[in-house]
Motif scaffolding. Structure first.
Motif, short mmCIF file in Angstrom:
data_model
loop_
_atom_site.label_atom_id
_atom_site.label_comp_id
_atom_site.label_asym_id
_atom_site.label_seq_id
_atom_site.Cartn_x
_atom_site.Cartn_y
_atom_site.Cartn_z
N UNK A 1 0.81 -1.19 -0.02
CA UNK A 1 0.23 0.14 0.06
C UNK A 1 0.74 1.39 -0.13
N UNK A 2 2.10 1.19 0.36
CA UNK A 2 3.02 2.49 0.68
C UNK A 2 2.96 2.92 -1.09
N UNK A 3 3.07 2.28 -1.77
CA UNK A 3 3.14 2.67 -3.31
C UNK A 3 2.21 3.96 -3.61
N UNK A 4 0.89 3.70 -3.08
CA UNK A 4 -0.08 4.83 -3.18
C UNK A 4 -0.05 5.97 -2.00
N UNK A 5 0.66 5.53 -0.86
CA UNK A 5 0.42 6.37 0.39
C UNK A 5 1.59 7.17 0.26
N UNK A 6 2.93 6.67 -0.03
CA UNK A 6 4.13 7.70 -0.02
C UNK A 6 4.69 8.18 -1.25
N UNK A 7 4.34 7.65 -2.50
CA UNK A 7 4.74 7.99 -3.83
C UNK A 7 4.11 9.18 -4.31
N UNK A 8 3.84 10.20 -3.61
CA UNK A 8 3.06 11.04 -4.06
C UNK A 8 3.28 11.86 -5.47
N UNK A 9 4.59 11.81 -5.89
CA UNK A 9 5.06 12.15 -7.45
C UNK A 9 4.87 11.21 -8.33
#
Length: 456
Positions: free
Chosen positions: A260-268
């Motif tokens: 899920x961090x791909x969507x949560x953290x990768x804001x760019x």
């Protein structure tokens, strides 16, 4: 013979330089042409350049004092190539022109430059080297270099990394890109690694070294492509790469779930490609969060569950979604009706219900729709197909109704397959319909008319 020294530039303010080492007579002719070329443009580009100034070409001519110049209309035919070509792959054209037009050059001048040509050439090359040496330094951030060497060690120093040696700056290593020039013209910038690509190598084996890659804190692009020996899950350590714009891990032996961090953290994040792996579990709803994400490819995995309701809802004017060859179930989200898809591929899943929201006259950019081999059920006769539609495959579903007559007027349509459904009515005629044979319409409830059997 022509030798070329070339430095590629990616910053608009730092264009490439070509140093042409010619034999004495050809070099002298270029000297004679200098004033004419300089008169047209002091930095004449012999070729097209892209918008990023990645391939600008600047030809440098050394001036010969006292040399007699020819009229520009005569000299132009000697060296001017077509606008779409560079001079260095076509030096034989220059040589042919010299041979054909040698009579244009005064004999005394030719004899003079034959005598002084080698000396001028030596002075020219030495002056270029001396001027360039003090300001051109190989670029490499020490911390990024250490991180890359840790990546190399994690993959057991595979042959892919043979250019990753101490005598080469890390920005020059194969698969590494620091952006800008290959050399540092500005000692105040960071010289940071922006892109890491490990591609097409069967000898790279093991898990993704997340801790090492995470130390590349400015990384914007990460790619593992066609490296079947890469195994294991997507490491949690990658979550710190918050500047990441493109993440591609495709055609590997990657397993586990999509974190899920791909969507949560990768804001760019703008592009996500995790296709052709062995990923399992559901598509995380967090993939709908990145505000700049426009392209998602999760095809050819073993994903289950439903499609997140707001996936690509922030994509703007263009969106690309490929989820084919999985085990996804449920209905296509109704919110997809508001997404400006250019391409959507949901084929070979277990999706049910309506798909009509994907179509409509307002879908100005829609070019490709692949929905085959699901359990979709809707009335196709009520659809309004976009004018730019090029590929439409809805075969192997439970679609009813008839084929919209409008389909014959879609001039861009190259693929149409409605076979293996429950459709009825006459196949439209005229327009582009001659492109499609009986295979495109077979095994429906009661479709008729050419290229099928006649209607009664």
């Amino acid at each position: 013979m022509v030798f070329i020294m070339q430095a590629e530039a990616r910053r608009p303010q730092a264009c490439n330089m070509l140093v042409l080492l010619l034999d004495a007579q050809q070099f002298a002719v270029l000297l004679l042409m200098n004033r004419i070329v300089e008169g047209r443009s002091r930095t004449r580009h012999l070729g097209q350049e892209d918008t990023n100034c990645r391939m600008r070409r600047l030809i440098v001519l050394f001036k010969a004092v006292g040399a007699k110049l020819l009229p520009s209309e005569q000299l132009a035919n000697l060296i001017t190539p077509s606008p779409s070509t560079y001079i260095y792959p076509h030096t034989h054209i220059v040589q042919d022109k010299l041979r054909q037009n040698r009579s244009l050059i005064p004999t005394k001048q030719v004899e003079m430059v034959r005598a002084i040509g080698p000396l001028l050439l030596l002075v020219f090359v030495v002056s270029i080297a001396a001027a360039a040496a003090p300001v051109r330094r190989p670029r490499c951030d020490a911390g990024d270099r250490a991180a890359l060497l840790a990546v190399k060690a994690a993959f057991n120093n595979a042959s892919y990394f043979q250019s990753w040696t101490p005598d080469i700056a890390c920005c020059h290593w194969y698969g590494v890109d620091c952006g800008g020039d290959d050399y540092d013209y500005d000692p105040t910038d960071g010289d940071r690694v922006l892109s890491l690509a490990i591609i097409r190598d069967d000898n790279v084996t093991g898990g993704i070294p997340g801790d090492a890659i995470a130390r590349l804190t400015r990384l914007q692009e990460l790619m593992f492509f066609k490296v079947p020996g890469v195994t294991g899950p997507i490491p949690a350590a990658l979550a710190t790469l918050t500047a990441l714009r493109e993440l591609t891990i495709s055609r590997t032996a990657l397993s586990g779930s999509i974190p899920s961090f791909i969507g949560d953290k990768f804001t760019a994040l703008q592009s996500l490609d995790l296709s052709f792996n062995s990923l399992t579990g559901a598509i995380p709803a967090s993939l709908a969060k990145p505000p700049k994400l426009i392209s998602i490819d999760l095809s050819r995995n073993q994903l289950t569950g439903s499609i997140p309701r707001l996936l690509l809802s922030k994509a703007g004017q263009q969106a690309f979604l490929t989820l084919s060859h999985n085990n996804l179930s449920g209905r296509i989200p109704a919110a997809f009706g508001a997404v400006n898809f250019v391409q959507i591929d949901l084929s070979r899943n277990q999706l049910t219900g309506d798909a009509s929201m994907l179509f409509g006259s307002g879908k100005k950019e829609l070019g490709s729709v692949y929905l085959s081999r699901n359990a979709l059920s809707f009335d196709m006769s009520e659809l309004r197909l976009p004018e730019r539609l090029s590929f439409l495959d809805v075969s192997h579903n439970a679609i009813r109704g008839g084929i919209p007559a409008q389909v014959a007027n879609l001039s861009n349509l190259q693929l149409l397959n409605v076979s293996y459904n429950r459709m009825c009515g006459e196949v439209p005629t005229g327009g582009n319909m001659a492109r499609f044979d009986a295979y495109c319409f077979q095994h429906n409830k009661c479709l008729c008319g050419a290229p099928l059997a006649a209607c009664h």
